[in-house]
Motif scaffolding. Structure first.
Motif, PDB file in Angstrom:
ATOM      1  N   ARG A 155       0.841  -1.197   0.000  1.00 12.32           N
ATOM      2  CA  ARG A 155       0.000   0.000   0.000  1.00 12.32           C
ATOM      3  C   ARG A 155       0.878   1.250   0.000  1.00 12.32           C
ATOM      4  O   ARG A 155       1.978   1.245   0.555  1.00 12.32           O
ATOM      5  CB  ARG A 155      -0.930   0.009   1.211  1.00 12.32           C
ATOM      6  CG  ARG A 155      -2.021  -1.047   1.131  1.00 12.32           C
ATOM      7  CD  ARG A 155      -3.119  -0.808   2.131  1.00 12.32           C
ATOM      8  NE  ARG A 155      -4.207  -1.757   1.914  1.00 12.32           N
ATOM      9  CZ  ARG A 155      -5.164  -1.598   1.021  1.00 12.32           C
ATOM     10  NH1 ARG A 155      -5.161  -0.490   0.260  1.00 12.32           N
ATOM     11  NH2 ARG A 155      -6.115  -2.492   0.866  1.00 12.32           N
ATOM     12  N   PRO A 156       0.396   2.345  -0.605  1.00  9.18           N
ATOM     13  CA  PRO A 156       1.197   3.563  -0.676  1.00  9.18           C
ATOM     14  C   PRO A 156       1.587   4.089   0.700  1.00  9.18           C
ATOM     15  O   PRO A 156       0.768   4.132   1.612  1.00  9.18           O
ATOM     16  CB  PRO A 156       0.271   4.554  -1.399  1.00  9.18           C
ATOM     17  CG  PRO A 156      -0.637   3.682  -2.209  1.00  9.18           C
ATOM     18  CD  PRO A 156      -0.866   2.467  -1.362  1.00  9.18           C
ATOM     19  N   ALA A 157       2.850   4.452   0.821  1.00 11.42           N
ATOM     20  CA  ALA A 157       3.380   5.054   2.041  1.00 11.42           C
ATOM     21  C   ALA A 157       4.423   6.081   1.625  1.00 11.42           C
ATOM     22  O   ALA A 157       4.863   6.106   0.477  1.00 11.42           O
ATOM     23  CB  ALA A 157       3.984   3.985   2.953  1.00 11.42           C
ATOM     24  N   GLY A 158       4.824   6.925   2.563  1.00 10.18           N
ATOM     25  CA  GLY A 158       5.732   8.009   2.227  1.00 10.18           C
ATOM     26  C   GLY A 158       7.111   7.828   2.814  1.00 10.18           C
ATOM     27  O   GLY A 158       7.340   7.018   3.699  1.00 10.18           O
ATOM     28  N   GLY A 159       8.055   8.593   2.283  1.00  7.01           N
ATOM     29  CA  GLY A 159       9.394   8.639   2.835  1.00  7.01           C
ATOM     30  C   GLY A 159      10.323   7.553   2.325  1.00  7.01           C
ATOM     31  O   GLY A 159       9.950   6.678   1.549  1.00  7.01           O
ATOM     32  N   GLU A 160      11.554   7.636   2.811  1.00  8.83           N
ATOM     33  CA  GLU A 160      12.575   6.686   2.379  1.00  8.83           C
ATOM     34  C   GLU A 160      12.239   5.263   2.817  1.00  8.83           C
ATOM     35  O   GLU A 160      12.608   4.302   2.143  1.00  8.83           O
ATOM     36  CB  GLU A 160      13.940   7.102   2.939  1.00  8.83           C
ATOM     37  CG  GLU A 160      15.084   6.231   2.444  1.00  8.83           C
ATOM     38  CD  GLU A 160      16.437   6.800   2.812  1.00  8.83           C
ATOM     39  OE1 GLU A 160      17.399   6.012   2.867  1.00  8.83           O
ATOM     40  OE2 GLU A 160      16.526   8.021   3.043  1.00  8.83           O
ATOM     41  N   ARG A 161      11.537   5.113   3.946  1.00 12.05           N
ATOM     42  CA  ARG A 161      11.166   3.768   4.389  1.00 12.05           C
ATOM     43  C   ARG A 161      10.287   3.081   3.340  1.00 12.05           C
ATOM     44  O   ARG A 161      10.399   1.876   3.113  1.00 12.05           O
ATOM     45  CB  ARG A 161      10.428   3.850   5.723  1.00 12.05           C
ATOM     46  CG  ARG A 161      11.275   4.274   6.903  1.00 12.05           C
ATOM     47  CD  ARG A 161      10.501   4.158   8.197  1.00 12.05           C
ATOM     48  NE  ARG A 161      11.258   4.655   9.329  1.00 12.05           N
ATOM     49  CZ  ARG A 161      11.213   5.896   9.768  1.00 12.05           C
ATOM     50  NH1 ARG A 161      10.436   6.781   9.162  1.00 12.05           N
ATOM     51  NH2 ARG A 161      11.933   6.282  10.809  1.00 12.05           N
ATOM     52  N   ALA A 162       9.396   3.852   2.733  1.00 15.18           N
ATOM     53  CA  ALA A 162       8.524   3.278   1.704  1.00 15.18           C
ATOM     54  C   ALA A 162       9.339   2.796   0.516  1.00 15.18           C
ATOM     55  O   ALA A 162       9.095   1.708  -0.023  1.00 15.18           O
ATOM     56  CB  ALA A 162       7.487   4.306   1.257  1.00 15.18           C
ATOM     57  N   MET A 163      10.331   3.586   0.084  1.00 18.15           N
ATOM     58  CA  MET A 163      11.143   3.177  -1.059  1.00 18.15           C
ATOM     59  C   MET A 163      12.064   2.015  -0.704  1.00 18.15           C
ATOM     60  O   MET A 163      12.384   1.190  -1.555  1.00 18.15           O
ATOM     61  CB  MET A 163      11.948   4.358  -1.567  1.00 18.15           C
ATOM     62  CG  MET A 163      11.154   5.303  -2.453  1.00 18.15           C
ATOM     63  SD  MET A 163      10.354   4.463  -3.867  1.00 18.15           S
ATOM     64  CE  MET A 163      11.770   3.827  -4.758  1.00 18.15           C
ATOM     65  N   THR A 164      12.489   1.932   0.551  1.00 18.17           N
ATOM     66  CA  THR A 164      13.274   0.769   0.982  1.00 18.17           C
ATOM     67  C   THR A 164      12.445  -0.503   0.831  1.00 18.17           C
ATOM     68  O   THR A 164      12.936  -1.536   0.363  1.00 18.17           O
ATOM     69  CB  THR A 164      13.736   0.937   2.437  1.00 18.17           C
ATOM     70  OG1 THR A 164      14.538   2.111   2.552  1.00 18.17           O
ATOM     71  CG2 THR A 164      14.541  -0.267   2.894  1.00 18.17           C
ATOM     72  N   ALA A 165      11.170  -0.424   1.237  1.00 20.90           N
ATOM     73  CA  ALA A 165      10.276  -1.574   1.099  1.00 20.90           C
ATOM     74  C   ALA A 165      10.024  -1.894  -0.365  1.00 20.90           C
ATOM     75  O   ALA A 165      10.004  -3.067  -0.766  1.00 20.90           O
ATOM     76  CB  ALA A 165       8.962  -1.293   1.820  1.00 20.90           C
ATOM     77  N   VAL A 166       9.841  -0.867  -1.196  1.00 23.78           N
ATOM     78  CA  VAL A 166       9.560  -1.079  -2.616  1.00 23.78           C
ATOM     79  C   VAL A 166      10.747  -1.721  -3.325  1.00 23.78           C
ATOM     80  O   VAL A 166      10.591  -2.702  -4.061  1.00 23.78           O
ATOM     81  CB  VAL A 166       9.187   0.268  -3.289  1.00 23.78           C
ATOM     82  CG1 VAL A 166       9.236   0.141  -4.815  1.00 23.78           C
ATOM     83  CG2 VAL A 166       7.792   0.698  -2.859  1.00 23.78           C
ATOM     84  N   THR A 167      11.950  -1.196  -3.101  1.00 24.26           N
ATOM     85  CA  THR A 167      13.122  -1.752  -3.788  1.00 24.26           C
ATOM     86  C   THR A 167      13.413  -3.177  -3.327  1.00 24.26           C
ATOM     87  O   THR A 167      13.779  -4.034  -4.126  1.00 24.26           O
ATOM     88  CB  THR A 167      14.355  -0.862  -3.555  1.00 24.26           C
ATOM     89  OG1 THR A 167      14.560  -0.673  -2.142  1.00 24.26           O
ATOM     90  CG2 THR A 167      14.170   0.496  -4.217  1.00 24.26           C
ATOM     91  N   GLY A 168      13.240  -3.426  -2.036  1.00 20.96           N
ATOM     92  CA  GLY A 168      13.443  -4.786  -1.543  1.00 20.96           C
ATOM     93  C   GLY A 168      12.436  -5.760  -2.122  1.00 20.96           C
ATOM     94  O   GLY A 168      12.783  -6.887  -2.500  1.00 20.96           O
ATOM     95  N   ALA A 169      11.175  -5.330  -2.226  1.00 23.03           N
ATOM     96  CA  ALA A 169      10.134  -6.184  -2.783  1.00 23.03           C
ATOM     97  C   ALA A 169      10.376  -6.440  -4.265  1.00 23.03           C
ATOM     98  O   ALA A 169      10.139  -7.555  -4.761  1.00 23.03           O
ATOM     99  CB  ALA A 169       8.764  -5.546  -2.572  1.00 23.03           C
ATOM    100  N   LEU A 170      10.845  -5.437  -4.994  1.00 26.47           N
ATOM    101  CA  LEU A 170      11.149  -5.619  -6.417  1.00 26.47           C
ATOM    102  C   LEU A 170      12.257  -6.659  -6.614  1.00 26.47           C
ATOM    103  O   LEU A 170      12.157  -7.539  -7.472  1.00 26.47           O
ATOM    104  CB  LEU A 170      11.567  -4.292  -7.042  1.00 26.47           C
ATOM    105  CG  LEU A 170      10.455  -3.295  -7.386  1.00 26.47           C
ATOM    106  CD1 LEU A 170      11.052  -1.951  -7.763  1.00 26.47           C
ATOM    107  CD2 LEU A 170       9.573  -3.828  -8.514  1.00 26.47           C
TER     108      LEU A 170
END
Length: 311
Positions: A155-170
């Motif tokens: 689900r959409p979230a903000g900040g660097e933590r969100a992108m850390t989760a996105v890159t790890g999931a990718l």
């Protein structure tokens, strides 16, 4: 003799165009920041008859993260820096809420490439660059990954933590996709429904795919969703599709059948077909751009800047 398993980081180092690394995707943050100037970003879709420019860094606290090259020292967070002994900065965003879901196509047909990288890797690189721009501008970022197995959804979230989760999931989803490379492509229809469930009305969906075998209901469902969401398409294109030498090409199907097909040379026609496909979607309110796999992240960054400007 059975070879011992190769660690994922070693695979990525030896074959960066085939294997995705979460660390490499995180590193694209600095490339995405080039040209990002809060004083020059044009705002659209806001009330009023005058288009203004964004000034300042916003008033809403967003995140605290490690300081990195290029950050403004005026934004250093003194409390976090004193507590840890390491420079930290506090990021802010304005009150405008922008939710974006990135849909990455990692189905078997995307695990193909003839220059630099697989189409799936190029799709992940482009989406990551766009994601860093969105969170850097105070938006929220989410993810949906299409593959053979269970879909990935954040689900959409903000900040660097969100992108850390996105890159790890990718990175994790791509490793699983490589293990299922011999399977048949499932349709993309269900992924559209999943992505829709992650977004509020008026949210933004960005799809990175070559759109091979999307399913019989894909175009119809996409057109319907475009009435409630802002949808943008990144059409991933390998050089072989646009500049295919004439000759005989062997093929293998998922059911075990093999054969050879004769193909003529694809030159300007291959590029024209991709551009015509984008024009067709644009007529239905779904704007997009062509992403040439061989170009690489340096060339993708300005494309994602253009795409970010219309989200």
């Amino acid at each position: 003799m059975t070879a011992s398993p190769t660690p994922e980081y070693e695979k990525t180092e030896k074959n960066p165009g085939i294997h995705l690394s979460g660390e490499a995707l995180m590193g694209l943050r600095h490339l995405a920041r080039r040209g990002v100037a809060p004083t020059t970003r044009t705002l659209a879709g806001l009330p009023g008859g005058i288009v203004t420019k964004r000034r300042g860094r916003g008033s809403e606290p967003d995140d605290v993260r490690l300081w990195s090259e290029g950050d403004d020292r005026r934004h250093i967070d003194r409390n976090a820096t004193a507590r840890t002994g390491v420079l930290h900065v506090r990021t802010h965003h304005d009150e405008r809420d922008r939710a974006v879901v990135l849909l990455a196509d990692f189905r078997p047909s995307m695990l193909f490439g003839t220059r630099r990288a697989l189409r799936s890797v190029a799709a992940a690189e482009a989406l990551t660059l766009l994601g860093w721009r969105v969170v850097g501008d105070g938006g929220r970022i989410g993810l949906a990954v299409a593959g053979v197995g269970e879909p990935v959804a954040l689900r959409p979230a903000g900040g660097e933590r969100a992108m850390t989760a996105v890159t790890g999931a990718l990175a994790l989803a791509h490793a699983r996709a490589l293990d299922d490379a011999e399977a048949a492509d499932p349709p993309l229809d269900a992924m559209l429904t999943l992505a829709r469930s992650l977004l509020p009305s008026g949210g933004h969906l960005v799809i990175a795919s070559a759109l091979d075998a999307p399913g019989p209901d894909f175009d119809h469902l996409l057109t319907l969703l475009a009435e409630r969401l802002s949808i943008r398409l990144i059409l991933v294109s390998d050089a072989f599709e646009r500049q295919r030498p004439a000759g005989f090409y062997p093929f293998a199907l998922s059911d075990g059948r093999r054969g050879t097909v004769q193909a003529g040379r694809a030159g300007a026609t291959g590029s024209a077909e991709a551009d015509e496909r984008l024009s067709d979607y644009a007529r239905r309110g779904i704007a997009g751009l062509r992403l040439d796999v061989e170009a690489g992240p340096e060339a993708y960054a300005p494309l994602m800047e253009r795409l970010d400007a219309v989200l």
